[in-house]
Design an enzyme around this catalytic site. Structure first.
Site, mmCIF file in Angstrom:
data_model
loop_
_atom_site.group_PDB
_atom_site.id
_atom_site.type_symbol
_atom_site.label_atom_id
_atom_site.label_comp_id
_atom_site.label_asym_id
_atom_site.label_seq_id
_atom_site.Cartn_x
_atom_site.Cartn_y
_atom_site.Cartn_z
ATOM 1 N N ASP A 1 -26.417 -48.930 -77.150
ATOM 2 C CA ASP A 1 -27.823 -48.554 -77.120
ATOM 3 C C ASP A 1 -28.669 -49.647 -77.793
ATOM 4 O OD1 ASP A 1 -30.017 -46.989 -76.608
ATOM 5 O OD2 ASP A 1 -29.119 -45.152 -77.384
ATOM 6 N N ASP B 1 -34.858 -41.625 -70.717
ATOM 7 C CA ASP B 1 -33.741 -40.669 -70.680
ATOM 8 C C ASP B 1 -34.054 -39.522 -69.725
ATOM 9 O OD1 ASP B 1 -32.878 -42.207 -72.802
ATOM 10 O OD2 ASP B 1 -32.627 -40.531 -74.183
#
Ligand code: GLA
Length: 547
Positions: free
Chosen positions: A154, A223
């Site tokens: 990430d 997301d």
């Protein structure tokens, strides 16, 4: 081997991405805990879902990698500088979890971060806040020693030193991880989140250009909406439509071993109807996107398992050409998508994004075939129903549902033309306005950019010489404007399409520019100027011919 050689010699097909050593030659598939559980994970949750993957038969359909997302570790490293698992959640440690997953015949994925802390605030692999040495090499070795097969890195909390640019810092971090993974003596698929941290900025495209050199897949944007136990039934459809929308425009960055990742499959989970679940799997498969389930697999209904496990739809996703679908036509209610498959068939899908049922009929011309005698053998993939000698594809499609077919055209059909809509995006749409209609503008003949209507004026052919043709006429640069005129052999009518999305006039080397006002002009090319970045239909035979 023999078959491949024959295909290659006889039809110009090359063996597709089968060269030894290509990681992720088809889009990765599996399960990840995040969208359903967030930090509410422990070894029971992970192994319970891993077993469910096998028990439901989904593992046998290809969903083979179980990835533990954020919150598996502690905030601090140990006195030797090593990452430490949270032993309340994983009492036996991560190697034991990996072993249990491997014993099930599955692969093991783990989450880390390129910054000093993960998005959840746990120890990251990157440069400490304020500067210092990163941990990429040591962490990669640790992961390999645990038996990690897949790493999601990430990009929260990346420390940027004074005088450095954020993009250079991200690039150095992802390159360092890529190099670290190559030295651990174990193939580890590398999923990069870097582009998601630049979505909506001009640098997005630069990041998308370099992640391909470092890893196998990358998250480009926001997301998918997570399951919220406080509001379990709120609809998550809008977020599926949004991720589909931004991913669909990025086909040029993708190829076998290099995948755009439009985030998790939440189909089958709360907040998604069966129709919406079908749509998500069909659209992700048309885009050759990774299929990473993120739901409580033990609670999936039998109907959901049938949808997520549909062999024929998964085969469209996993087709070795790995081509992103081309948007043939878009109206406010429907999208028509098509992509070539490696065996000479094509996949076709129609999304009904409206709130009403839709009846669609697609004739060969609508799919780019020109021969009058063109017929197809078609299979409707949700039902398996077959038709031979069909002259059209027809379906009733419920609200939010997607019909998907494979077709095998007869020789009379010829190769479909490279055609469809040409779009540009508005990078800064506000979160509440993240819809296809607000985000994506369609190029219309004779020369404007505006709402996608599905009219004939928005249907473009891209000719092999670079001409853009609509209604039988070609787009030419005239001074600083772009106009349709009779097609002739002039460099003023030829446009070169680049990885960064520019359409560059072959005579003047200036760029086709679709301004916010809707005007279409031709201007000096800038670097990553939103009005000059286009998504253009892909060739329907290029993958087969050139690979
Ligand atoms: C980011 C990612 C998600 C998930 C969380 C974990 O938001 O995009 O997929 O990994 O971080 O904190």
């Amino acid at each position: 081997m023999l078959l491949q050689a024959l295909l290659w010699l006889g039809f110009g097909f090359a063996p597709v991405a089968s060269a030894a050593g290509v990681l992720a030659p088809t889009p990765p598939m599996g399960w990840n805990d995040w969208a359903h559980y967030q930090c509410r994970i422990d070894s029971n949750v992970i192994l319970g879902n891993a077993r469910a993957l096998v028990k439901t038969g989904l593992a046998a359909r290809g969903y083979d990698t179980v990835t533990i997302d954020d919150c598996w570790m502690r905030k601090q490293r140990d006195s030797n500088g090593n990452l430490q698992a949270n032993l309340h959640k994983f009492p036996q440690g991560m190697r034991a979890v990996a072993n249990s997953i491997h014993v099930l015949g599955l692969k093991f994925g783990i989450y880390e971060d390129a910054g000093y802390a993960t998005c959840g605030g746990f120890a990251g692999s990157g440069v400490p806040n304020g500067g210092g040495a990163a941990h990429f090499r040591a962490d990669a070795r640790l992961f390999a020693s645990w038996g990690v097969d897949y790493l999601k890195l990430d990009g929260c909390n990346v420390y940027t030193a004074k005088g450095e640019s954020a993009i250079a810092t991200y690039r150095a971090a992802y390159r360092a991880e890529s190099e670290a993974l190559k030295r651990v003596g174990r193939p580890i698929v590398f999923s990069e989140s870097a582009p998601a941290y630049f979505q909506g900025t001009p640098q997005w495209y630069d990041v998308l250009s370099w992640v391909r050199g470092y890893g196998q897949l990358w998250r480009e944007g926001s997301d998918i909406e997570i399951f919220d136990p406080q509001r379990p039934n709120r609809s998550r459809w809008a977020s599926v439509m949004w991720n589909y929308e931004y991913n669909l425009q990025l086909g040029r960055f993708q190829k076998p071993g290099n995948w755009n990742d439009s985030d998790f499959i939440i189909g089958g989970d709360r907040g998604m109807t069966l129709a919406e679940s079908r749509s998500q799997l069909a659209l992700w498969s048309m885009m050759s996107a990774p299929l990473i389930l993120s739901s409580n697999l033990n609670k999936l209904s039998a109907a959901s398992i049938r949808i997520l496990g549909n062999r024929a739809v998964i085969a469209v996703d996993q087709d070795p050409l790995g081509q992103m679908a081309t948007l043939l036509r878009r109206t406010p209610a429907e999208d028509v998508l098509m992509k070539p498959l490696s065996d000479g068939r094509y996949a076709v899908a129609v999304l009904n994004r409206s709130e009403h049922p839709l009846h669609v009929v697609l004739n060969p011309r609508a799919l780019g075939f020109s021969g009058a005698a063109c017929r197809f053998q078609s299979v409707a993939l949700w039902t398996g129903s077959r038709r031979a000698g069909a002259q059209e594809l027809a379906a009733h499609i419920g609200a939010h549902d997607t019909q998907i077919w494979t077709i095998r055209p007869t020789a009379a059909c010829g190769v479909p033309q490279r055609m469809g809509v040409i779009t540009r995006i508005r990078p800064n749409v506000a979160p509440h306005d993240r819809t296809a209609m607000a985000y994506t503008r369609c190029l219309s003949a004779p020369g404007s950019v505006g709402e996608c209507t599905g009219s004939g004026a928005q249907s473009w052919q891209v000719l092999p010489n670079g001409a853009l043709r609509s209604g039988g006429r070609c787009l030419a640069q005239v001074g600083h404007s772009a106009r349709l005129s009779a097609c002739v052999t002039s460099a003023l009518q030829r446009w070169r399409y680049t990885l960064l999305g520019n359409l560059i006039n072959q005579s003047t080397h200036q760029c086709l520019t679709g301004g916010a006002s809707g005007a279409l002009t031709v201007q000096a090319c800038g670097h990553n100027v939103a009005s000059q970045i286009w998504s253009v239909p892909a060739a329907m035979d290029a993958g087969r011919a050139s690979r």
